[in-house]
Enzyme design. Structure first.
Site, mmCIF file in Angstrom:
data_model
loop_
_atom_site.group_PDB
_atom_site.id
_atom_site.type_symbol
_atom_site.label_atom_id
_atom_site.label_comp_id
_atom_site.label_asym_id
_atom_site.label_seq_id
_atom_site.Cartn_x
_atom_site.Cartn_y
_atom_site.Cartn_z
ATOM 1 N N ASP A 1 0.946 -1.116 0.078
ATOM 2 C CA ASP A 1 0.122 -0.086 -0.094
ATOM 3 C C ASP A 1 0.748 1.280 -0.058
ATOM 4 O O ASP A 1 2.070 1.204 0.081
ATOM 5 C CB ASP A 1 -0.839 0.065 1.211
ATOM 6 C CG ASP A 1 -2.285 0.751 0.782
ATOM 7 O OD1 ASP A 1 -2.013 1.726 -0.100
ATOM 8 O OD2 ASP A 1 -3.197 0.555 1.482
HETATM 9 C C1 BGC Z 1 -5.027 3.083 -0.070
HETATM 10 C C2 BGC Z 1 -5.265 2.022 -1.090
HETATM 11 C C3 BGC Z 1 -5.118 2.828 -2.297
HETATM 12 C C4 BGC Z 1 -3.836 3.406 -2.479
HETATM 13 C C5 BGC Z 1 -3.342 4.202 -3.709
HETATM 14 C C6 BGC Z 1 -3.779 3.991 -0.203
HETATM 15 O O1 BGC Z 1 -3.621 4.898 0.545
HETATM 16 O O2 BGC Z 1 -4.992 2.462 1.317
HETATM 17 O O3 BGC Z 1 -6.603 1.434 -0.795
HETATM 18 O O4 BGC Z 1 -5.087 1.813 -3.319
HETATM 19 O O5 BGC Z 1 -3.524 4.425 -1.441
HETATM 20 O O6 BGC Z 1 -3.970 5.146 -3.814
#
Ligand code: BGC
Length: 743
Positions: free
Chosen positions: A302
């Site tokens: 993430d």
């Molecule tokens: C979120 C994810 C997301 C990623 C990319 C993160 O902060 O937890 O769900 O896909 O950002 O935007």
């Protein structure tokens, strides 16, 4: 009767790997004298192309494949990262923030023409409930109990994405979530593992189509692996305490289903699982996902999660974070500059091996080959790709099926009849923006049919309709409370539109108290003094606590954040053009203090005691609740055999008759309960469901084929599946039947 455990063996992944390697070596030898490198030859098997390309790559080129930066204007306030000044032509992946493919194509040209080997970049983006045609939020989608429709919506999202330059979505989120204070409950499919599995599979199938290399398919990403939904006290990004048993029972099943459905990628979660962060967890990533389940795609971190291992108290610095993450099985680094800055040194110091790096690179290349990016690296822009007629029809159907009629008391004010003067009151009545929900990609508020617009279209020629805002969303300015009171006095019926703004749910949007803002509750109370019939329309991203205002309303419709067609679908429900069929995928507690409260809890030894002294211990609206404008009558359940062996299958059937006057959809939910077992089971567990339209007077038969291991079995704390002989109960609605399993 005492029960005994029966173990089920695993398949042999070793044989599969050896076979693939032999085939690759065979094809590599065939290509020795060809002029074009083998990896560019699309007629060759993917595994041979990977091996050929790997053999040509330098360490630096390999390490770049393991990194993801961003391209375009990042409007996500939760995800701030180091500014990307110069993107190397060899980069593995980019998060693509633009709506048109132009910039992507320019960057891709650089990768294809300026890098030594011409490896295409993989462009990803958060396409969560639509790209530009925005559908209801995922939690609402689950309330439709219609996976085929969700699959259709995901296929449209895939087409809009691919035609706009996005090959990969960070969706579906299949985190079982039981705490509505957590803002991200809006992004998943509710509190039940089976429901998350079914809808997770539907979205993978919708995004990926029959073949990933189809030019209108995109790669799916199961997230957030794993246990993120258990965030303590509903606070985002925090610690989770999950026993191995609960991990296997509750949080892993949707992922296993998604992997079996062929999901191309997985995203690791931010949370720390009982002391070991999910982004560097060798047990969940390497042992379960890659070894036990044979997942051969790649895992992306993430956002900035590798460097955050330090803040979690797991590593001394980013270098150690890199070492722990890659050794645990995390293949791609999203916006950390952890792998690109540290991997070479770690390799030289012997803390990471070449094999580990190669394995991660292989997995990323595999997804690129499967997507056909080597053959079709560029996107040809299609001008009329958004908001097509058929896409809007899907949006409207899904919004209609997602909305839940929570209450329609004996006065039966819905569907609206005999009312000529309609007062529409409340801060959510005219909003377009808030109906998009969080993570609305390239959604544009102007595309959205507001509740006010929908109601006017539906009733404008036959009714007199007036509007008053009544109050602000959450401040203490009561915008025209006296106008709203006058309007209520004038009207035959009040439609009140209340709810949450879209940034009150989603990421980093936890709430300690899930009541509506005080000013909205007070508006409801004040207007109720008019004595007029009142209908509440809710738009929100999580279950709410409605105890204080529910008594003021004759009817309540949960419209969720319904996307572009929300107003049209809602108006159809109000008029009766649409018979509501949504049912809750997540329990509505009576009040915040009951949380966590969900239907499939484990049993208590004193179920006649242990209640709250101050409030009821029952939720306001349980899982599966949702009313219709017609009534259904269930027969007793029949079963083809009431005693079976574990190797047999048995079919249970129930007949459902529409005893009302209009057609309606009924969702028949089959639950299993196991009165006692060597590891205690929940009160009941959903195992199968079916949603069918039934005409007035018509009777339809529904069936559930019970496979003992799959439907009556359970896992131990290492994921071994068992089924124990003994008695089970199969329940549907208020009917139940006993089934005995013998040796
Ligand atoms: C979120 C994810 C997301 C990623 C990319 C993160 O902060 O937890 O769900 O896909 O950002 O935007």
């Amino acid at each position: 009767m005492k029960k005994r455990k029966m173990n089920i063996g695993l398949n042999d992944k070793g044989i599969l790997r050896r076979t693939l390697l032999t085939i690759s070596v065979f094809f590599l030898s065939l290509n020795t004298f060809a002029s074009e490198p083998l990896y560019k030859d699309s007629s060759m098997p993917v595994e041979s192309r990977i091996e050929d390309l790997m053999g040509r790559m330098t360490l630096e080129e390999k390490i770049f494949q393991l990194n993801q930066y961003t391209l375009g204007w990042n409007n996500n306030e939760n995800n701030l990262g180091e500014e990307v000044k110069e993107i190397p032509a060899e980069i593995g992946s980019l998060i693509y923030f633009e709506e048109d493919p132009e910039l992507r194509n320019l960057m891709q040209k650089k990768a294809m023409e300026e890098s030594r080997l011409g490896i295409p970049i993989l462009f990803g983006y958060d396409v969560i409930h639509g790209f530009r045609t925005i559908y209801p939020i995922s939690l609402a989608q689950a309330c439709s109990w219609n996976p085929a429709l969700v699959k259709e919506a995901c296929a449209v999202a895939a087409q809009e994405s691919r035609m706009s330059g996005v090959d990969w979505t960070f969706s579906p989120m299949i985190d079982v979530a039981r705490d509505p204070r957590w803002g991200r409950v809006s992004e998943g499919y509710g509190e039940d593992p089976y429901l998350n599995s079914v809808f997770g599979v539907a979205s993978v199938e919708g995004y990926q189509g029959n073949n990933l290399s189809d030019t209108l398919s995109i790669a799916a990403c199961l997230k957030h692996f794993v246990g993120y939904g258990a965030s303590e006290a509903g606070r985002d990004y925090v610690y989770t305490e999950i026993s191995p048993q609960t991990l296997w029972d509750t949080y892993l099943p949707p992922y296993e289903a998604g992997i079996n459905a062929g999901a191309a990628t997985v995203m690791s979660a931010f949370n720390d699982i009982s002391g070991v962060p999910a982004s560097a967890n060798p047990y969940t990533l390497n042992d379960i996902l890659k070894q036990k389940w044979n997942f051969d795609g790649f895992v992306v971190s993430d956002w900035a999660a590798i460097n955050q291992l330090k803040e979690q108290g797991y590593t001394a610095d980013n270098k150690e974070g890199t070492m722990r993450a890659i050794n645990a099985g995390l293949d791609m680094d999203m916006m950390n500059h952890a792998y690109d800055r540290n991997l070479q040194a770690l390799l030289e110091e012997g803390l990471v091996t070449q094999d580990v790096i190669d394995e991660a690179v292989r997995r990323i290349l595999r997804v690129k080959f499967r997507l056909g990016l080597f053959e079709n690296p560029y996107t040809s822009e299609v001008k009329d790709r958004f908001l097509r007629k058929s896409s809007l029809e899907t949006a409207s159907n899904l919004a209609a099926e997602s909305m839940v009629l929570l209450k329609n008391d004996s006065t039966k004010v819905l569907p609206l009849k005999n009312f000529k003067k309609i007062a529409v009151i409340g801060p959510m009545a005219k909003t377009q923006k808030e109906l998009l929900g969080s993570w609305n990609a390239h959604g544009n508020p102007e595309d959205v049919i507001s509740f006010w617009e929908g109601i006017n279209k539906e009733f404008g020629s036959t009714h007199e309709i007036r509007y008053a805002e009544g109050c602000d969303f959450d401040s203490d300015i009561s915008n025209g409370l006296s106008d709203a009171m006058k309007l209520a006095d004038w009207a035959d019926i009040v439609i009140m539109c209340l709810g949450e703004k879209n940034n009150w749910s989603g990421e980093n949007a936890s709430r300690a108290d899930i009541h509506l803002p005080a000013i909205q509750e007070s508006l409801a109370q004040t207007i109720s003094a008019s004595g007029k019939p009142m209908v509440l329309i809710l738009t929100n991203g999580r279950p709410l606590a409605l105890d204080r205002i529910e008594p003021f309303f004759n009817a309540i419709v949960e419209a969720w954040q319904p996307g572009v067609a929300g107003g049209e679908s809602l108006a159809g429900i109000l008029s009766g053009r649409i018979n509501p069929s949504g049912k809750l995928a997540m329990t509505f507690p009576l009040t915040t203090g009951q949380i966590p409260i969900y239907y499939n809890r484990r049993k208590s030894g004193r179920h006649h005691q242990g209640f709250y002294k101050d409030i009821s211990s029952e939720p306001l609206y349980p899982f599966g609740h949702g009313l219709s404008y017609t009534d259904f009558e269930y027969s007793d359940i029949k079963i083809s055999s009431s005693e079976i062996k574990k190797s047999d299958k048995v079919t249970a059937t129930v007949s459902v008759k529409n005893i009302g006057e209009i057609p309606g959809y009924e969702t028949v939910m089959w639950f299993v309960s196991d009165p006692f077992s060597t590891i205690t089971r929940p009160v009941k567990e959903l195992k199968h469901f079916e949603k069918v339209n039934i005409n007035p007077g018509e009777t339809r038969e529904f069936s559930f084929e019970i496979d003992p291991l799959k439907d009556l079995g359970f896992v131990d704390n290492e994921g071994n599946k068992f089924v124990e002989p003994g008695d089970y109960y199969i329940t549907v609605n208020d009917k139940r039947i006993k089934l005995t399993l013998t040796e």
